[in-house]
Design an enzyme around this catalytic site. Structure first.
Site, PDB file in Angstrom:
ATOM      1  N   LYS A  50       0.851  -1.142   0.135  1.00 34.95           N
ATOM      2  CA  LYS A  50       0.138  -0.096   0.148  1.00 34.95           C
ATOM      3  C   LYS A  50       1.014   1.138  -0.102  1.00 34.95           C
ATOM      4  CE  LYS A  50      -4.074   2.103   2.172  1.00 34.95           C
ATOM      5  NZ  LYS A  50      -3.523   3.404   1.890  1.00 34.95           N
ATOM      6  N   PHE A 421     -34.656  17.736  10.597  1.00 38.01           N
ATOM      7  CA  PHE A 421     -33.938  18.790  11.237  1.00 38.01           C
ATOM      8  C   PHE A 421     -34.135  18.570  12.816  1.00 38.01           C
ATOM      9  CE2 PHE A 421     -32.720  23.291  12.802  1.00 38.01           C
ATOM     10  CZ  PHE A 421     -31.647  23.224  12.084  1.00 38.01           C
ATOM     11  N   HIS A 468     -24.988  21.836  12.339  1.00 41.83           N
ATOM     12  CA  HIS A 468     -25.259  23.209  12.584  1.00 41.83           C
ATOM     13  C   HIS A 468     -24.730  23.864  14.318  1.00 41.83           C
ATOM     14  CE1 HIS A 468     -27.223  23.936   8.613  1.00 41.83           C
ATOM     15  NE2 HIS A 468     -26.835  22.732   8.730  1.00 41.83           N
ATOM     16  N   SER A 521     -19.063  27.407   2.498  1.00 39.63           N
ATOM     17  CA  SER A 521     -20.409  27.066   2.963  1.00 39.63           C
ATOM     18  C   SER A 521     -20.596  25.634   2.689  1.00 39.63           C
ATOM     19  CB  SER A 521     -21.365  27.818   2.420  1.00 39.63           C
ATOM     20  OG  SER A 521     -21.802  27.380   1.177  1.00 39.63           O
ATOM     21  N   GLY A 523     -21.682  24.593   0.161  1.00 37.82           N
ATOM     22  CA  GLY A 523     -23.106  24.758  -0.799  1.00 37.82           C
ATOM     23  C   GLY A 523     -22.539  25.819  -1.948  1.00 37.82           C
ATOM     24  N   HIS A 527     -19.063  31.786   4.283  1.00 33.59           N
ATOM     25  CA  HIS A 527     -19.437  32.409   5.603  1.00 33.59           C
ATOM     26  C   HIS A 527     -18.192  33.064   5.856  1.00 33.59           C
ATOM     27  CE1 HIS A 527     -22.171  28.640   6.026  1.00 33.59           C
ATOM     28  NE2 HIS A 527     -22.872  29.383   5.650  1.00 33.59           N
ATOM     29  N   ASP A 576     -26.762  37.448   4.639  1.00 30.02           N
ATOM     30  CA  ASP A 576     -27.568  36.771   5.681  1.00 30.02           C
ATOM     31  C   ASP A 576     -27.137  37.257   7.043  1.00 30.02           C
ATOM     32  OD1 ASP A 576     -29.472  35.313   7.118  1.00 30.02           O
ATOM     33  OD2 ASP A 576     -29.227  33.607   6.055  1.00 30.02           O
ATOM     34  N   ARG A 593     -22.276  18.628   3.813  1.00 32.24           N
ATOM     35  CA  ARG A 593     -23.532  19.188   3.508  1.00 32.24           C
ATOM     36  C   ARG A 593     -24.552  18.225   2.705  1.00 32.24           C
ATOM     37  NH1 ARG A 593     -23.815  24.703   3.455  1.00 32.24           N
ATOM     38  NH2 ARG A 593     -26.074  23.974   3.987  1.00 32.24           N
ATOM     39  N   ARG A 595     -26.445  17.668   0.133  1.00 34.89           N
ATOM     40  CA  ARG A 595     -26.366  18.280  -1.206  1.00 34.89           C
ATOM     41  C   ARG A 595     -25.925  17.328  -2.122  1.00 34.89           C
ATOM     42  NH1 ARG A 595     -26.124  24.870  -0.863  1.00 34.89           N
ATOM     43  NH2 ARG A 595     -27.341  25.115   1.186  1.00 34.89           N
TER      44      ARG A 595
END
Length: 656
Positions: A50, A421, A468, A521, A523, A527, A576, A593, A595
């Site tokens: 390996k 959630f 979160h 983020s 996404g 931030h 935001d 995330r 997504r």
């Protein structure tokens, strides 16, 4: 099958039954090995080293090679000498699977040297060990058994020898002996492959990996805590005794003590406090820490990735305080051969996986049920891979999670199914998760915190994908310790607009005297995090964040909006500020995330911001790879920041 157009013909013979391809694939995802705790007793298996390097997939078309990383990124320009060697291969077209490594003076793969080569952009020493061939001169070989593919590859490499491209040999010894030898040679382990199996992209039980396990006891020669603090433990200072009886500093580890274990450790440490260090090579002090030295009498057990050349442990994980061994007996343990009738330990520490009953497995002490359940149909990521990621990233994620109330996003049926959630444990206890006292959040069920690696793996076992966190740390939940600005763009905007927006926000924050730290983020965007000393309450902090957003929208109205709603951000980026109220939360650093693609929220530095190409640039594997390769924390200085919202700052953004 030969190759005549670029030199003498190659006499390798394609195995019978190999099928003609409909066209050279643009990309082939690599086959991945499954981690096991012992080799199989039967079956047609072969074993290879390996290699400790970067997995590379090489596509050759018309004599031109393209070198891809495991995740499909084109790294051809980063390895020009290797690309030239691939270009020189006398083939029409081909796909090769291998590992890029740098060898040390003894011929062993040296991962640090490989990383340094990329850092210096001096990659001439990189060589590629090729272990599979998936395509050759118009023929798709992936359905052929491994032994046939490797026989073809061996012949090809024998006719075209190169110092840069080398054939990865397999070994006839039994796997237990091979693992023992690999460990003594300080290699990562071995890979086993079924000789009768076809090539299958993605993780497969037809390829297995057996890794060396590094875990031992250490003497505690001291500990650190925050500068000026009267209690608490930040890290333990580890040591081992040398042959001459001197105590060598061997690195530090974050213990993440529970509310009970922390005071218990301090109670044991208090009687053995001393004025000076017992280490002959004590660590260099950090300004933000107080160092408390101990008589070398306490013993703890840790696992770790490897020993550094300087004699310290890399990526240690704390397991327990030990009472069954005297400190005087603790030294660096030599690696010994594994007896043939003993199981082979696979992987290190809390990320060690062992098969569990009914198709499950264990990571650390947490049993993972339905480990092969697919969470993301696009990437094929499984629940097992999610748990492995959170175990691997725990070292870096936990400081940003410690004692912060959680809000969790669960995906029991995958990210395309219904998402839940969750802020409380509800009916099912989550392995490793702690509940805060109810008086910290009156008239609500207890809030949850994740303070240990086991907690992160436990969350993955419950199919929690996103983590979160509040902007406050228990027990003081009434005073936030940070402000977060979430830059939420109109989807039609180009990525360059996001980069510009983040830089503009930084300029404004710098001008009013607040230092900030960016992270992707995971996404669509960024931030921007502003650490605070805990002086202001929630209403004051949120009002200030709102004022900053309105100020930005006023100064650069063509770029920013401070009003919620899609119609208010057409062609703009909504700043935001709403995440700064009591009980509001933002996805945590290093969280996955829910997504498509399962990107990760990744801390970055302002200096490297322009190199970021998208908000979900880092996948789970890339995130771990990045953290292990860093020499400087992108958020260096974050924990030392002492800043608050002043009257001058409020006036600067229009608050009277």
């Amino acid at each position: 099958m030969g190759r005549w157009s670029r030199g003498r013909p190659i006499t390798v013979v394609v195995p019978p039954g190999a099928r003609g391809g409909t066209g050279l694939p643009a990309l082939i995802q690599p086959q991945l090995a499954t981690l096991v705790d012992r080799p199989p007793k039967g079956g047609d298996w072969s074993y290879e080293i390996k290699f400790d390097g970067y997995r590379v997939m090489t596509r050759i078309e018309g004599g031109v090679a393209t070198i891809f990383t495991r995740n499909g990124h084109d790294w051809t320009e980063r390895m020009p000498r290797l690309a030239d060697a691939c270009n020189a291969l006398q083939v029409d077209d081909a796909w090769l699977d291998g590992e890029a490594v740098v060898l040390d003076s003894s011929g062993q793969p040296d991962f640090n040297a490989l990383q340094n080569a990329f850092d210096r952009r001096s990659t001439a020493e990189i060589v590629m060990f090729v272990f599979d061939i998936l395509w050759l001169n118009g023929t798709d070989l992936r359905e052929q058994p491994l032994r046939a593919r490797r026989a073809l590859l061996r012949d090809l490499m024998a006719e075209q020898s190169s110092d840069v491209i080398r054939f990865s040999e397999d070994f006839p010894q039994d796997p237990v002996s091979l693992v023992a030898s690999a460990c003594k040679m300080k290699l990562e382990g071995i890979i086993g492959k079924r000789g009768d199996a076809p090539y299958r992209s993605g993780r497969s039980p037809d390829w297995i990996k057996l890794k060396c396990n590094l875990r031992q006891e250490f003497v505690v020669g001291g500990f650190t805590r925050a500068k000026g603090a009267r209690s608490g433990v930040h890290s333990l200072l580890l040591g081992v005794y040398e042959k001459d009886g001197s105590l060598r500093y061997a690195g530090s580890v974050r213990p993440y003590f529970s509310s009970r274990d922390g005071p218990a450790f301090l109670k044991r440490a208090e009687p053995v406090l001393r004025d000076s260090t017992a280490f002959y090579n004590p660590p260099k002090p950090e300004k933000e820490r107080d160092y408390l030295w101990l008589d070398p009498s306490l013993v703890v057990e840790c696992s770790f990735l490897e020993w550094t050349p300087g004699g310290e442990v890399r990526h240690p994980i704390f397991h327990a305080v030990r009472d069954d061994k005297p400190a005087s007996a603790i030294s660096e343990e030599p690696m010994v051969a594994v007896e043939t009738d003993e199981p082979v330990e696979a992987d290190t520490g809390s990320t060690r996986e062992v098969p569990g009953p009914k198709g499950g497995l264990k990571i650390g002490n947490i049993r993972i049920t339905n480990p092969q359940r697919v969470l993301d149909e696009v990437t094929g990521h499984t629940k097992k891979e999610l748990a492995e990621y959170y175990a691997a990233i725990a070292e870096w994620a936990l400081p940003y999670l410690h004692n912060r109330p959680l809000a969790l996003v669960r995906a029991p049926d995958g990210i395309k199914g219904e998402l839940f959630f969750q802020k409380h444990s509800e009916r099912a206890a989550i392995p490793g998760i702690q509940e805060l006292p109810t008086e910290l959040h009156p008239r609500h069920p207890p809030l949850l915190v994740a303070n240990t690696p086991e907690a992160l793996v436990g969350l993955a076992q419950m199919s929690v994908i996103e983590l979160h966190t509040w902007n406050a740390i228990a027990p003081d939940l009434e005073h936030p310790d940070r402000i977060i600005f979430d830059l939420d763009p109109d989807p039609a905007l180009p990525w360059a607009a996001m980069l510009e927006a983040a830089e503009l926000l930084k300029v404004v924050l710098d001008e009013i005297g607040l230092r900030s730290f960016p992270k992707t983020s995971g996404g669509k965007g960024f931030h921007v995090v502003v650490p605070l000393t805990r002086r202001q309450g929630w209403s004051e902090t949120k009002a200030f964040a709102h004022a900053v957003a309105k100020h930005m929208a006023k100064v650069v109205p063509q770029r920013f909006s401070a009003v919620l709603g899609p119609k208010n951000r057409v062609g703009k980026i909504f700043i935001d500020y709403l995440r700064n109220g009591r009980g509001a939360s933002t996805v945590a650093a290093f969280s996955v995330r829910a997504r498509s693609g399962m990107g990760v929220s990744m801390p970055v530095s302002w200096d490297e911001l322009k190199e970021v190409t998208r908000g979900d640039e880092w996948t789970m594997s890339k995130a771990v790879e990045r953290q292990r390769s860093l020499t400087v924390d992108p958020w260096h200085g974050y924990w030392q920041i002492r800043q608050g919202i002043t009257a001058t700052m409020r006036r600067a953004v229009g608050i009277d």
